[in-house]
Structure formats: structure tokens, C-alpha cells
Design a protein around this motif. Structure first.
Motif, PDB file in Angstrom:
ATOM      1  N   ILE A 114       1.311 -15.137   6.335  1.00 29.76           N
ATOM      2  CA  ILE A 114       1.043 -13.364   6.182  1.00 29.76           C
ATOM      3  C   ILE A 114       2.280 -12.792   5.594  1.00 29.76           C
ATOM      4  N   VAL A 115       1.946 -12.187   4.652  1.00 32.72           N
ATOM      5  CA  VAL A 115       3.037 -11.501   3.637  1.00 32.72           C
ATOM      6  C   VAL A 115       3.180 -10.139   4.531  1.00 32.72           C
ATOM      7  N   PHE A 116       4.328  -9.652   4.898  1.00 28.76           N
ATOM      8  CA  PHE A 116       4.634  -8.156   5.118  1.00 28.76           C
ATOM      9  C   PHE A 116       5.696  -7.660   4.341  1.00 28.76           C
ATOM     10  N   PHE A 117       5.453  -6.041   4.102  1.00 33.07           N
ATOM     11  CA  PHE A 117       6.460  -5.397   3.322  1.00 33.07           C
ATOM     12  C   PHE A 117       7.084  -4.257   4.071  1.00 33.07           C
ATOM     13  N   LYS A 118       8.204  -4.125   3.885  1.00 31.49           N
ATOM     14  CA  LYS A 118       9.221  -3.229   4.446  1.00 31.49           C
ATOM     15  C   LYS A 118       9.648  -2.239   3.456  1.00 31.49           C
ATOM     16  N   GLY A 130      -6.308 -10.368   4.125  1.00 33.97           N
ATOM     17  CA  GLY A 130      -7.510 -10.897   3.441  1.00 33.97           C
ATOM     18  C   GLY A 130      -7.142 -11.799   2.144  1.00 33.97           C
ATOM     19  N   GLN A 131      -5.868 -12.230   2.009  1.00 36.06           N
ATOM     20  CA  GLN A 131      -5.315 -12.834   1.058  1.00 36.06           C
ATOM     21  C   GLN A 131      -6.028 -14.324   0.791  1.00 36.06           C
ATOM     22  N   PHE A 132      -6.814 -14.966   1.702  1.00 34.47           N
ATOM     23  CA  PHE A 132      -7.387 -16.311   1.531  1.00 34.47           C
ATOM     24  C   PHE A 132      -8.608 -16.269   2.068  1.00 34.47           C
ATOM     25  N   MET A 133      -9.290 -14.953   2.036  1.00 35.00           N
ATOM     26  CA  MET A 133     -10.838 -14.875   2.423  1.00 35.00           C
ATOM     27  C   MET A 133     -11.825 -15.128   1.542  1.00 35.00           C
ATOM     28  N   PRO A 134     -12.324 -16.143   1.219  1.00 33.03           N
ATOM     29  CA  PRO A 134     -13.129 -16.562  -0.034  1.00 33.03           C
ATOM     30  C   PRO A 134     -14.598 -15.965   0.732  1.00 33.03           C
ATOM     31  N   GLY A 135     -15.176 -15.216  -0.326  1.00 29.38           N
ATOM     32  CA  GLY A 135     -16.512 -14.780   0.065  1.00 29.38           C
ATOM     33  C   GLY A 135     -16.150 -13.109   0.577  1.00 29.38           C
ATOM     34  N   SER A 136     -15.151 -12.606   0.758  1.00 27.95           N
ATOM     35  CA  SER A 136     -15.048 -11.334   1.277  1.00 27.95           C
ATOM     36  C   SER A 136     -15.740 -10.345   0.252  1.00 27.95           C
ATOM     37  N   ARG A 140      -9.970  -7.758  -3.565  1.00 27.80           N
ATOM     38  CA  ARG A 140      -8.401  -7.801  -3.377  1.00 27.80           C
ATOM     39  C   ARG A 140      -7.901  -7.835  -2.064  1.00 27.80           C
ATOM     40  N   ASN A 141      -6.455  -7.986  -1.926  1.00 24.45           N
ATOM     41  CA  ASN A 141      -5.942  -7.879  -0.725  1.00 24.45           C
ATOM     42  C   ASN A 141      -5.925  -6.542  -0.393  1.00 24.45           C
ATOM     43  N   THR A 142      -5.717  -6.392   1.043  1.00 29.47           N
ATOM     44  CA  THR A 142      -5.722  -5.028   1.537  1.00 29.47           C
ATOM     45  C   THR A 142      -4.479  -4.940   2.224  1.00 29.47           C
ATOM     46  N   MET A 143      -3.761  -3.859   1.773  1.00 29.56           N
ATOM     47  CA  MET A 143      -2.430  -3.516   2.670  1.00 29.56           C
ATOM     48  C   MET A 143      -2.756  -2.609   3.769  1.00 29.56           C
ATOM     49  N   LEU A 159      -1.147 -14.491  15.638  1.00 26.29           N
ATOM     50  CA  LEU A 159      -1.774 -13.504  14.665  1.00 26.29           C
ATOM     51  C   LEU A 159      -1.662 -12.049  15.403  1.00 26.29           C
ATOM     52  N   PRO A 160      -1.025 -11.048  14.632  1.00 22.93           N
ATOM     53  CA  PRO A 160      -1.313  -9.881  15.355  1.00 22.93           C
ATOM     54  C   PRO A 160      -2.366  -9.375  15.498  1.00 22.93           C
ATOM     55  N   GLU A 161      -2.515  -8.430  16.527  1.00 20.54           N
ATOM     56  CA  GLU A 161      -4.004  -7.931  16.966  1.00 20.54           C
ATOM     57  C   GLU A 161      -4.683  -6.878  15.849  1.00 20.54           C
ATOM     58  N   ARG A 162      -3.376  -6.292  14.988  1.00 20.82           N
ATOM     59  CA  ARG A 162      -3.698  -5.460  14.119  1.00 20.82           C
ATOM     60  C   ARG A 162      -4.314  -6.112  12.753  1.00 20.82           C
ATOM     61  N   TYR A 163      -3.850  -7.302  12.513  1.00 24.14           N
ATOM     62  CA  TYR A 163      -4.186  -8.195  11.517  1.00 24.14           C
ATOM     63  C   TYR A 163      -5.910  -8.882  11.805  1.00 24.14           C
ATOM     64  N   ILE A 164      -5.809  -9.049  12.969  1.00 30.33           N
ATOM     65  CA  ILE A 164      -7.370  -9.413  13.354  1.00 30.33           C
ATOM     66  C   ILE A 164      -8.241  -8.653  13.175  1.00 30.33           C
ATOM     67  N   SER A 165      -7.953  -7.367  13.866  1.00 26.43           N
ATOM     68  CA  SER A 165      -8.838  -5.942  13.599  1.00 26.43           C
ATOM     69  C   SER A 165      -9.127  -5.751  12.109  1.00 26.43           C
ATOM     70  N   ALA A 166      -8.158  -5.680  11.528  1.00 25.46           N
ATOM     71  CA  ALA A 166      -8.272  -5.317   9.683  1.00 25.46           C
ATOM     72  C   ALA A 166      -9.107  -6.495   9.346  1.00 25.46           C
ATOM     73  N   LEU A 167      -9.126  -7.745   9.585  1.00 26.45           N
ATOM     74  CA  LEU A 167      -9.816  -8.569   8.915  1.00 26.45           C
ATOM     75  C   LEU A 167     -11.403  -8.416   9.318  1.00 26.45           C
ATOM     76  N   ALA A 168     -11.426  -8.295  10.529  1.00 25.00           N
ATOM     77  CA  ALA A 168     -12.999  -8.068  11.046  1.00 25.00           C
ATOM     78  C   ALA A 168     -13.475  -6.923  10.262  1.00 25.00           C
ATOM     79  N   LYS A 169     -12.835  -6.003  10.048  1.00 26.50           N
ATOM     80  CA  LYS A 169     -13.306  -4.962   9.173  1.00 26.50           C
ATOM     81  C   LYS A 169     -13.895  -5.175   7.894  1.00 26.50           C
ATOM     82  N   LEU A 170     -13.002  -5.965   7.253  1.00 27.85           N
ATOM     83  CA  LEU A 170     -13.108  -6.571   5.646  1.00 27.85           C
ATOM     84  C   LEU A 170     -14.108  -7.196   5.609  1.00 27.85           C
ATOM     85  N   ASN A 171     -14.444  -8.141   6.571  1.00 33.49           N
ATOM     86  CA  ASN A 171     -15.911  -9.101   6.460  1.00 33.49           C
ATOM     87  C   ASN A 171     -17.120  -8.676   6.956  1.00 33.49           C
TER      88      ASN A 171
END
Length: 171
Positions: A114-118, A130-136, A140-143, A159-171
Motif C-alpha cells: 500500500i502506497v501512502f503519501f504525506k 486500486g493499484q492491483f485491481m484488474p477488471g476495476s 487509474r489508481n485512486t488517491m 488493511l486499514p478500514e478506510r482502504y477496505i471501504s474505498a476498495l468496495a466503492k471502486l468495485n
């Protein structure tokens, strides 16, 4: 709460959320809730949100307010804080610039990293989802705005809960 506010397109603020001692001008005012100061802090963060397209303040009833118009004062101050935040917006959307520190966290499960930016200036955090989600349905990746605690969770191999929630919205 700040990362959620930073990612909102629309914010609706119901005055009922502010405790009655700070904002009695509401038919449903309760003795518990946010303080006026906390409500103002939320509004300041909302003003900083670059993608916010609409904000609204609801359920203020002047007939319910006290003789000093305390609720009117609280709502006016909330709006002032929103405008103050608006004028302090930073254009933080170029994650490839030198204005950001990049952290790559290895994970024991999918995704492998997981890539983080500060931000070096505001110290706000984002994570790439979303960087490794084929078929999404999004090519592109979502920040996603996140917090330091999300980063800490990932460094523990969870896995952070926020990551799981965002991933669910992307798929």
C-alpha cells in the motif's frame, strides 16, 4: 473525521448535532452533541476541502433560539470558519511533486503493498487504492484521504478500514 471531510463532495450540517447549551435554536436540540467549537473546527476542515461542491446548514429555527440568539451566532461563526478554510486551500493533488513524502508498506496479504503519501506542508495523508485491481471499473489508481493511524495500521500488516471501504466503492 478530517479525512472523511476532505473526501466529501457535499456536506450537510444539521444544527441538531450541536448540543443545546451552545445552540438552543432547534426544535430537536439535545443536551449532548458537538460543542460550538467542535462544529467550527469541522467547518474549517470542510472549507479546506478542494473537491467540495456544496455545503449547507440546516434546522436552525429563529423562533426556538434564546434571547441572545446564541444559535444564530454559532451558525454564523461556523460559516465564517468555513470561509476561512476556503481561503486557505492548498492545491495538493500532484503526488509526484517533491511536496510529498512517499511511503510504501509491504503487506502480508493482497495487495502486496500500500502506497501512502504525506504532504510536507500540511502533514495530511493519502493512500493509493486500486493499484492491483484488474477488471476495476476505474482504470487509474485512486488517491484516498487518510490519517497517520491508517498508515500505522498498515505497518502492522493489517488493511486499514478506510482502504477496505474505498476498495468496495471502486468495485
Amino acid at each position: 473525521m478530517e479525512p472523511s471531510i476532505r473526501n466529501a463532495d457535499l456536506i450537510s450540517f444539521d444544527v441538531t448535532a450541536v448540543k443545546s447549551s451552545d445552540a438552543p435554536g432547534n426544535a430537536n436540540a439535545q443536551p449532548f452533541g458537538l460543542s460550538g467549537e467542535e462544529a467550527c473546527q469541522i467547518c474549517w476542515y470542510a472549507g479546506l476541502n478542494e473537491k467540495l461542491s456544496s455545503v449547507g446548514f440546516y434546522e436552525y429555527n429563529p423562533a426556538e433560539d434564546d434571547a441572545h440568539k446564541k444559535t444564530a451566532s454559532v451558525v454564523a461563526t461556523m460559516i465564517w470558519y468555513f470561509v476561512e478554510g476556503f481561503y486557505r486551500r492548498k492545491q495538493e493533488n500532484n503526488f509526484k511533486s517533491n511536496d510529498f513524502l512517499k511511503y510504501v508498506v509491504s503487506m502480508p496479504v493482497d495487495p502486496e503493498t500500500i502506497v501512502f503519501f504525506k504532504s510536507k506542508f500540511t502533514e495530511k495523508w493519502w493512500m493509493e487504492v486500486g493499484q492491483f485491481m484488474p477488471g476495476s471499473k476505474y482504470p487509474r489508481n485512486t488517491m484516498v484521504p487518510c490519517s497517520y493511524s491508517d498508515y500505522q495500521t498498515a505497518t502492522r500488516g493489517e488493511l486499514p478500514e478506510r482502504y477496505i471501504s474505498a476498495l468496495a466503492k471502486l468495485n
